[in-house]
Design a protein around this motif. Sequence first.
Motif, PDB file in Angstrom:
ATOM      1  N   ASN A 659      30.276  39.879  49.360  1.00  0.00           N
ATOM      2  CA  ASN A 659      31.104  40.920  49.973  1.00  0.00           C
ATOM      3  C   ASN A 659      32.362  40.367  50.635  1.00  0.00           C
ATOM      4  N   CYS A 660      32.606  39.086  50.494  1.00  0.00           N
ATOM      5  CA  CYS A 660      33.784  38.478  51.099  1.00  0.00           C
ATOM      6  C   CYS A 660      34.974  38.661  50.164  1.00  0.00           C
ATOM      7  N   MET A 661      35.983  39.410  50.615  1.00  0.00           N
ATOM      8  CA  MET A 661      37.116  39.744  49.759  1.00  0.00           C
ATOM      9  C   MET A 661      38.103  38.575  49.638  1.00  0.00           C
ATOM     10  N   ASP A 662      38.261  37.829  50.706  1.00  0.00           N
ATOM     11  CA  ASP A 662      39.249  36.747  50.713  1.00  0.00           C
ATOM     12  C   ASP A 662      38.535  35.406  50.643  1.00  0.00           C
ATOM     13  N   MET A 663      38.685  34.724  49.498  1.00  0.00           N
ATOM     14  CA  MET A 663      38.054  33.426  49.302  1.00  0.00           C
ATOM     15  C   MET A 663      39.041  32.278  49.516  1.00  0.00           C
ATOM     16  N   THR A 664      40.201  32.599  50.085  1.00  0.00           N
ATOM     17  CA  THR A 664      41.248  31.593  50.208  1.00  0.00           C
ATOM     18  C   THR A 664      40.823  30.431  51.076  1.00  0.00           C
ATOM     19  N   ASN A 665      40.198  30.724  52.208  1.00  0.00           N
ATOM     20  CA  ASN A 665      39.854  29.693  53.186  1.00  0.00           C
ATOM     21  C   ASN A 665      38.387  29.295  53.118  1.00  0.00           C
ATOM     22  N   VAL A 666      37.760  29.428  51.971  1.00  0.00           N
ATOM     23  CA  VAL A 666      36.354  29.051  51.785  1.00  0.00           C
ATOM     24  C   VAL A 666      36.306  27.777  50.943  1.00  0.00           C
ATOM     25  N   PHE A 667      35.588  26.779  51.435  1.00  0.00           N
ATOM     26  CA  PHE A 667      35.509  25.492  50.748  1.00  0.00           C
ATOM     27  C   PHE A 667      34.056  25.028  50.703  1.00  0.00           C
ATOM     28  N   SER A 744      33.501  15.307  48.319  1.00  0.00           N
ATOM     29  CA  SER A 744      34.664  16.025  47.804  1.00  0.00           C
ATOM     30  C   SER A 744      34.670  17.434  48.380  1.00  0.00           C
ATOM     31  N   LEU A 745      35.877  17.965  48.565  1.00  0.00           N
ATOM     32  CA  LEU A 745      36.037  19.334  49.049  1.00  0.00           C
ATOM     33  C   LEU A 745      36.525  20.188  47.891  1.00  0.00           C
ATOM     34  N   ILE A 746      35.776  21.253  47.594  1.00  0.00           N
ATOM     35  CA  ILE A 746      36.059  22.113  46.450  1.00  0.00           C
ATOM     36  C   ILE A 746      36.540  23.466  46.965  1.00  0.00           C
ATOM     37  N   ARG A 747      37.622  23.962  46.419  1.00  0.00           N
ATOM     38  CA  ARG A 747      38.098  25.298  46.758  1.00  0.00           C
ATOM     39  C   ARG A 747      37.185  26.317  46.082  1.00  0.00           C
ATOM     40  N   ALA A 748      36.604  27.208  46.854  1.00  0.00           N
ATOM     41  CA  ALA A 748      35.610  28.137  46.311  1.00  0.00           C
ATOM     42  C   ALA A 748      36.213  29.051  45.254  1.00  0.00           C
ATOM     43  N   SER A 749      37.497  29.381  45.390  1.00  0.00           N
ATOM     44  CA  SER A 749      38.104  30.333  44.459  1.00  0.00           C
ATOM     45  C   SER A 749      38.164  29.788  43.031  1.00  0.00           C
ATOM     46  N   VAL A 750      38.235  28.458  42.867  1.00  0.00           N
ATOM     47  CA  VAL A 750      38.306  27.914  41.507  1.00  0.00           C
ATOM     48  C   VAL A 750      36.972  28.059  40.798  1.00  0.00           C
ATOM     49  N   LEU A 751      35.896  28.181  41.558  1.00  0.00           N
ATOM     50  CA  LEU A 751      34.581  28.343  40.952  1.00  0.00           C
ATOM     51  C   LEU A 751      34.324  29.781  40.532  1.00  0.00           C
ATOM     52  N   LEU A 752      35.288  30.672  40.810  1.00  0.00           N
ATOM     53  CA  LEU A 752      35.192  32.045  40.309  1.00  0.00           C
ATOM     54  C   LEU A 752      35.778  32.174  38.914  1.00  0.00           C
ATOM     55  N   ASP A 753      36.371  31.099  38.426  1.00  0.00           N
ATOM     56  CA  ASP A 753      36.944  31.108  37.084  1.00  0.00           C
ATOM     57  C   ASP A 753      35.803  31.171  36.063  1.00  0.00           C
ATOM     58  N   GLU A 754      35.729  32.270  35.334  1.00  0.00           N
ATOM     59  CA  GLU A 754      34.609  32.490  34.423  1.00  0.00           C
ATOM     60  C   GLU A 754      34.590  31.473  33.289  1.00  0.00           C
ATOM     61  N   GLU A 755      35.764  31.085  32.809  1.00  0.00           N
ATOM     62  CA  GLU A 755      35.798  30.130  31.706  1.00  0.00           C
ATOM     63  C   GLU A 755      35.252  28.774  32.133  1.00  0.00           C
ATOM     64  N   VAL A 756      35.527  28.378  33.370  1.00  0.00           N
ATOM     65  CA  VAL A 756      34.994  27.123  33.874  1.00  0.00           C
ATOM     66  C   VAL A 756      33.486  27.204  34.041  1.00  0.00           C
ATOM     67  N   MET A 757      33.016  28.266  34.682  1.00  0.00           N
ATOM     68  CA  MET A 757      31.593  28.351  34.994  1.00  0.00           C
ATOM     69  C   MET A 757      30.749  28.615  33.750  1.00  0.00           C
ATOM     70  N   ASN A 758      31.271  29.351  32.789  1.00  0.00           N
ATOM     71  CA  ASN A 758      30.502  29.587  31.561  1.00  0.00           C
ATOM     72  C   ASN A 758      30.222  28.284  30.824  1.00  0.00           C
ATOM     73  N   LYS A 759      31.197  27.386  30.824  1.00  0.00           N
ATOM     74  CA  LYS A 759      30.985  26.090  30.160  1.00  0.00           C
ATOM     75  C   LYS A 759      30.154  25.152  31.018  1.00  0.00           C
ATOM     76  N   PHE A 760      30.350  25.219  32.353  1.00  0.00           N
ATOM     77  CA  PHE A 760      29.609  24.305  33.214  1.00  0.00           C
ATOM     78  C   PHE A 760      28.121  24.634  33.239  1.00  0.00           C
ATOM     79  N   THR A 761      27.783  25.890  33.075  1.00  0.00           N
ATOM     80  CA  THR A 761      26.366  26.304  33.114  1.00  0.00           C
ATOM     81  C   THR A 761      25.731  26.344  31.732  1.00  0.00           C
TER      82      THR A 761
END
Length: 835
Positions: A659-667, A744-761
């Motif tokens: 339910n978090c709309m803004d993922m900008t500051n989530v790591f 390592s610090l990962i930006r949470a918003s990049v993990l919302l990329d479906e193309e990345v996660m579909n291949k990673f999983t």
Amino acid sequence: MFKASKQRMSVLNKRPYTVANIFQADNKNKGHSRFIESFRRYVLAFHPNMDKRKLKLCGKLIACCVAFILVLSTGLASKAAIFFMTSSMGQELEELYPRGRHRYAREKDLIQHVERFACWMWSLFFSFAVPELFSFLQSLHIFLSRRDCWTRPRLVDFTIVFLFETAQVVGMALLFGFVLPCLSVVHGILITNCLYLVPALFNFLSRKPDDQKRVAKMTVDGITFLAQLSGCLHLIFIRSAATTLANSYDSSFTQRKRMMDCMMPLSLFLISLGWWENHVDKDAPIGFIKSLGRIKENMKKTRHFIQMLVSLWKLLVFLGTMLILTSVVLPEGCTTDANLSSFLFVIKQGLHQFWSSAIPLDWISPFYIFVIQSSTSLLFYWFGTFACKIGAQRYCFALPVVLITPVLISTLTMAHFNIVDPFPAYISFGIDNGHHQPMILLALSFIWFLSQTWITLHIWEPVEPDSHMNDTKWYNSLLIDHSFNLSSPRYRNEGDVISGCTANCTVTTRIFAVATMWHESSDEMMAILRSIFRMDNDQSKRRDCNKVIDPYLYHYETHIFFDDAFESSTKDRDASRVANQFVNEFIAMVDKVNSQWTHSTSPQSPTISVTPYGGRLVWILPGNTKMAVHLKDKMKIRIKKRWSQVMYIDYLIRYEMANCMDMTNVFLLSLDGDMDFRPKAVHVLVDRMNSERDVGIVCNRSHPTGSAGAMVWYQMFEYAIGFWLLKPSEDLLGSILCASGCFSLIRASVLLDEEVMNKFTALSEEAHHMIQRDQGEDRWLCTLLIKRGYRLAYSANSSAYTHCPETFEEFYNQRRRWALSLIANTIDVLWNGKH
């Protein structure tokens, strides 16, 4: 390769863009705390009973005093070297036009004086060129390697900025090529306080109607504008009529008088045009100022592209103006070769004399004065940045910048009265060189100084932590103090976003530490638990401090994913799954660390939950942060690190923050189960993420630890090569190829990329899938992000410690996996590089 997709940029562009300048306080207390800690340890070694608070206060005072002295001394040296050059040019010019005699009376020495004049002119040009070359190289690097950090400007914006910059360079060439050499040193220093004509006018026109003190401010702005205007025209009021009449028969004097009356106001006006940016506002009531304000806002993204083109153009304009001016000023027939014009003579003989002056070690020769001026200007820039980073901008930067001119005038005055004598005898320290009324000039100079102080009041305002990227121009070495007064953009308006923190702190950085564990030893468990408790304590102190707005305030949670945490038990003849010895040892370690931290002997019981994947243990740490340990049962869910990563991505991002709309500051802080680190290491990575929106992952410098032995020593050497040479080189070229999963610090918003996660999983269905995906899961995720256009960054300012293999068998198994993954993913990146 690193061009971001539209889908990714739509997520990242939700973060407001922030601007850094020379007053930036990125990692505000980082350098300061390092200095204080070193000072404290040194003193405690000799006086172990001394109060630590007093030590910290003494360390702060020493740091501030050192910064103040360094900024002031380097600024004085830089400015004195510039006026040494102009005074030397003026001396040679006087020899070319001796008063009271025919100008060819000393034709024998004419060529020698022209060569010296040209030599000092080249010294002045090279001093101007050094920061412009730095600006060009920085902009070129960003243009080539960080394509998402700049955009191409509109033609109108580029034209206006281009004209402003060109006008300023022409004005500087006129001022330093003719006006200042014709004045005494003191007079020249005083008129540099009159470079604020256009900023004063723009301040007057930019006052907003809703400002309660608008009338008072506009009145003062009007007075400062008139004061600056008097500086441009002051020669009319202070020139001695008797001296003018006595020299009226001298044609050279009359010619230079006319040129001075024209060039001084023109040069001062043109130079002030270059500092328009800091004094316009897009909300100004006047349309022209409002348009310039919008151009200033657009330059936040276009500055690097503009600087890359304008920097080299400024060098050509400055050199061309100086050469044309020289050909006009020098007398006819000043060369021995009739076919060689004075223009070409200055280029050929001047350069030859300049480089020849480096051979004899003479500190007042043109070459060494250039070296002194360039080095002190660069040191002034660095020390000024350091003063702002340690949070001492007002007293260690703004104050010495304002004091540079008064202190230099005082030093020259003492030299005039032979109190000190640091300068050659031929430099004129008088106020006027015999042509002007000194008392009127001194009175006007005091008014100019007050008007300058009013126009540059913004340098006393502290700027919050911001981007480490420098969005302003580099310093101007010819006007070192004035460039810092006027070049720093003021983007701090009410409501502006600064490092993810608004004026009301409505946005808070959220950090989720995610660690994967398996069969770690008790020492390794102790290391990571102590690190987690440090983060808990740091977050608690920042949360409970209500006196100041803390830009590093963050929400913190820890999630540990325990692989293969259960084993079969046949107790009481009933087959069941129970937690293994490593889980029980971890629980005991939590109680031990908690007792050390809270000085309590009673163990803290976790909340136990049965989950579809096994079980979950939840502790509330002393600082009121949550630590959840997810126990994976291999009979219910896939084990190994890649599937733990898939699990925490789905659990945290798609479930906990659904339910978090803004993922900008989530790591997500990715950790190994044996990491030892401090909170400052995390803050440095967060700063890097906040400053560079196109970075998907940033890793730090890891140090291997272990028992003394050849295997550990070899890995220390290997890590040094990787983290000192390879990763910095990759980061400089644009992106590192692999961010180490241990820290390592990962930006949470990049993990919302479906193309990345579909291949990673995806499951490994072929042999090369097993090598690429499961043998090196960290590198596989990095490869997917690189192929999608994300940047991977490296920060050497952040350090952590990891336990390395101590036996050859452990080392071989680890490197066998790493080597296969390295080969497979490198081939994948190169094969898909054209896309």
